[in-house]
Motif scaffolding. Structure first.
Motif, PDB file in Angstrom:
ATOM      1  N   ALA A  52       0.831  -1.206   0.000  1.00  0.00           N
ATOM      2  CA  ALA A  52       0.000   0.000   0.000  1.00  0.00           C
ATOM      3  C   ALA A  52       0.871   1.264   0.000  1.00  0.00           C
ATOM      4  CB  ALA A  52      -0.924  -0.010   1.208  1.00  0.00           C
ATOM      5  N   TYR A  53       1.961   1.229   0.761  1.00  0.00           N
ATOM      6  CA  TYR A  53       2.859   2.397   0.789  1.00  0.00           C
ATOM      7  C   TYR A  53       3.473   2.641  -0.582  1.00  0.00           C
ATOM      8  CZ  TYR A  53       6.825   5.357   1.961  1.00  0.00           C
ATOM      9  OH  TYR A  53       7.736   6.380   1.989  1.00  0.00           O
ATOM     10  N   PHE A  54       3.950   1.589  -1.215  1.00  0.00           N
ATOM     11  CA  PHE A  54       4.520   1.737  -2.556  1.00  0.00           C
ATOM     12  C   PHE A  54       3.450   2.172  -3.552  1.00  0.00           C
ATOM     13  CE2 PHE A  54       8.206  -0.233  -0.853  1.00  0.00           C
ATOM     14  CZ  PHE A  54       9.251   0.064  -1.716  1.00  0.00           C
ATOM     15  N   LEU A  59       1.011   6.452  -7.044  1.00  0.00           N
ATOM     16  CA  LEU A  59      -0.074   7.377  -7.347  1.00  0.00           C
ATOM     17  C   LEU A  59       0.383   8.834  -7.279  1.00  0.00           C
ATOM     18  CD1 LEU A  59      -3.034   5.665  -5.435  1.00  0.00           C
ATOM     19  CD2 LEU A  59      -2.713   5.802  -7.908  1.00  0.00           C
ATOM     20  N   GLN A  60       1.445   9.079  -6.505  1.00  0.00           N
ATOM     21  CA  GLN A  60       2.002  10.432  -6.414  1.00  0.00           C
ATOM     22  C   GLN A  60       3.001  10.721  -7.529  1.00  0.00           C
ATOM     23  OE1 GLN A  60       3.635  10.650  -2.450  1.00  0.00           O
ATOM     24  NE2 GLN A  60       1.659  10.143  -1.496  1.00  0.00           N
ATOM     25  N   GLY A  61       3.198   9.740  -8.413  1.00  0.00           N
ATOM     26  CA  GLY A  61       4.111   9.933  -9.532  1.00  0.00           C
ATOM     27  C   GLY A  61       5.553   9.586  -9.232  1.00  0.00           C
ATOM     28  N   VAL A  62       5.803   8.937  -8.090  1.00  0.00           N
ATOM     29  CA  VAL A  62       7.166   8.552  -7.716  1.00  0.00           C
ATOM     30  C   VAL A  62       7.496   7.222  -8.381  1.00  0.00           C
ATOM     31  CG1 VAL A  62       8.709   7.997  -5.811  1.00  0.00           C
ATOM     32  CG2 VAL A  62       6.950   9.768  -5.530  1.00  0.00           C
ATOM     33  N   ALA A  63       8.636   7.152  -9.044  1.00  0.00           N
ATOM     34  CA  ALA A  63       9.037   5.916  -9.717  1.00  0.00           C
ATOM     35  C   ALA A  63       9.369   4.832  -8.698  1.00  0.00           C
ATOM     36  CB  ALA A  63      10.256   6.176 -10.602  1.00  0.00           C
ATOM     37  N   PRO A  64       9.170   3.555  -9.056  1.00  0.00           N
ATOM     38  CA  PRO A  64       9.507   2.460  -8.131  1.00  0.00           C
ATOM     39  C   PRO A  64      10.958   2.543  -7.667  1.00  0.00           C
ATOM     40  CG  PRO A  64       8.267   1.623 -10.004  1.00  0.00           C
ATOM     41  CD  PRO A  64       8.587   3.060 -10.313  1.00  0.00           C
ATOM     42  N   TRP A  65      11.179   2.331  -6.380  1.00  0.00           N
ATOM     43  CA  TRP A  65      12.488   2.321  -5.736  1.00  0.00           C
ATOM     44  C   TRP A  65      13.173   3.697  -5.685  1.00  0.00           C
ATOM     45  CZ3 TRP A  65      12.271  -1.587  -9.862  1.00  0.00           C
ATOM     46  CH2 TRP A  65      11.784  -2.805  -9.408  1.00  0.00           C
ATOM     47  N   ALA A  66      12.490   4.753  -6.078  1.00  0.00           N
ATOM     48  CA  ALA A  66      13.113   6.074  -6.039  1.00  0.00           C
ATOM     49  C   ALA A  66      13.189   6.612  -4.612  1.00  0.00           C
ATOM     50  CB  ALA A  66      12.342   7.049  -6.931  1.00  0.00           C
ATOM     51  N   LEU A  82      -4.020   0.675  -8.459  1.00  0.00           N
ATOM     52  CA  LEU A  82      -5.265   0.680  -9.222  1.00  0.00           C
ATOM     53  C   LEU A  82      -6.468   0.600  -8.285  1.00  0.00           C
ATOM     54  CD1 LEU A  82      -6.754   0.583 -11.931  1.00  0.00           C
ATOM     55  CD2 LEU A  82      -6.426  -1.902 -11.938  1.00  0.00           C
ATOM     56  N   ALA A  83      -6.388  -0.289  -7.283  1.00  0.00           N
ATOM     57  CA  ALA A  83      -7.490  -0.421  -6.326  1.00  0.00           C
ATOM     58  C   ALA A  83      -7.678   0.862  -5.512  1.00  0.00           C
ATOM     59  CB  ALA A  83      -7.232  -1.608  -5.400  1.00  0.00           C
ATOM     60  N   LEU A  84      -6.579   1.447  -5.059  1.00  0.00           N
ATOM     61  CA  LEU A  84      -6.675   2.686  -4.283  1.00  0.00           C
ATOM     62  C   LEU A  84      -7.209   3.833  -5.131  1.00  0.00           C
ATOM     63  CD1 LEU A  84      -3.311   2.498  -2.276  1.00  0.00           C
ATOM     64  CD2 LEU A  84      -5.619   2.071  -1.408  1.00  0.00           C
TER      65      LEU A  84
END
Length: 227
Positions: A52-54, A59-66, A82-84
């Motif tokens: 959920a945190y990731f 959703l905030q536009g932050v790339a994975p692992w950034a 997608l669910a959130l």
């Protein structure tokens, strides 16, 4: 007048069987949905909180692992996002997404069972999957990655057995994989954690036939660079 053979069965009888089987599957789906909705708003457990945190970062536009790190690939976090995005920023939203995934998986199992047997085979298999996926022993109530992996694995099986999809040049790929293994002692596949094997089932199948893994089990990557 001779009795009708199986090939000459009345189409209306076949339609009635299909409707009854679908009705049975629908009733099972309603029970599964009722159980999942009953426990949908409980607090998130460990892995769910991580996903959920990731998902919120995505959703905030932050790339994975950034801005945060995990050993897991971002596919499940994308499903959470997608669910959130659809149902709101709550634990209930994640469980609603899990419910949708579970119901879709039941339909896919039904399609496979119908392909292998008949309408009632598919309905029984789909219902069994739905109820077994609720089991606490397999952490069924939580939206773990396995639920989402199972959905895509089932979709792949439906495409394979229902629509005849194949991996193009599979024989050539396997021949090249065997050649590289003979000529190199270096690791070829490295799994970051145990879920990678599940996520890469299609890749493992493309590289070598399942029976060969019994004889060459070291070709199947699991947690460490074993290939």
């Amino acid at each position: 007048m001779s009795a009708k053979t199986a090939d000459e069965a009345d189409p209306s009888d076949e339609k009635r069987r299909r409707r009854r089987a679908l009705l049975a599957l629908g009733l099972a789906a309603l029970v599964v949905a009722a159980i999942r909705l009953r426990i949908a708003d409980v607090p998130l457990e460990r892995d769910e909180g991580e996903y959920a945190y990731f998902a919120q970062l995505l959703l905030q536009g932050v790339a994975p692992w950034a801005e945060a790190y995990t050993m897991k690939m971002p596919g499940t976090a994308a499903a959470y996002a997608l669910a959130l995005g659809l149902f709101g920023q709550t634990a209930l939203a994640i469980r609603l997404g899990l419910l949708v995934v579970s119901l879709l998986s039941m339909v896919l199992v039904y399609a496979l069972g119908r392909r292998i047997g008949d309408e009632w085979t598919g309905a029984a298999a789909g219902a069994a999957y739905g109820f077994l996926s609720l089991a606490v022993a397999v952490l069924g109530p939580a939206a773990h990655a396995t639920h989402f992996v199972a959905l895509f694995a089932l979709a792949g099986l439906v495409l394979r057995h229902g629509f005849g999809w194949r991996i193009e040049n599979r024989a050539a790929i396997r021949h090249e994989f065997r050649r590289i293994r003979r000529e190199s002692k270096r690791p070829l596949l490295i799994c970051a954690n145990h879920l990678t094997l599940v996520d890469s089932a299609l890749v493992a199948w493309a590289l070598m036939s399942p029976p060969r893994y019994v004889l060459e089990f070291d070709a199947l990557a699991w947690n460490t660079p074993e290939v």
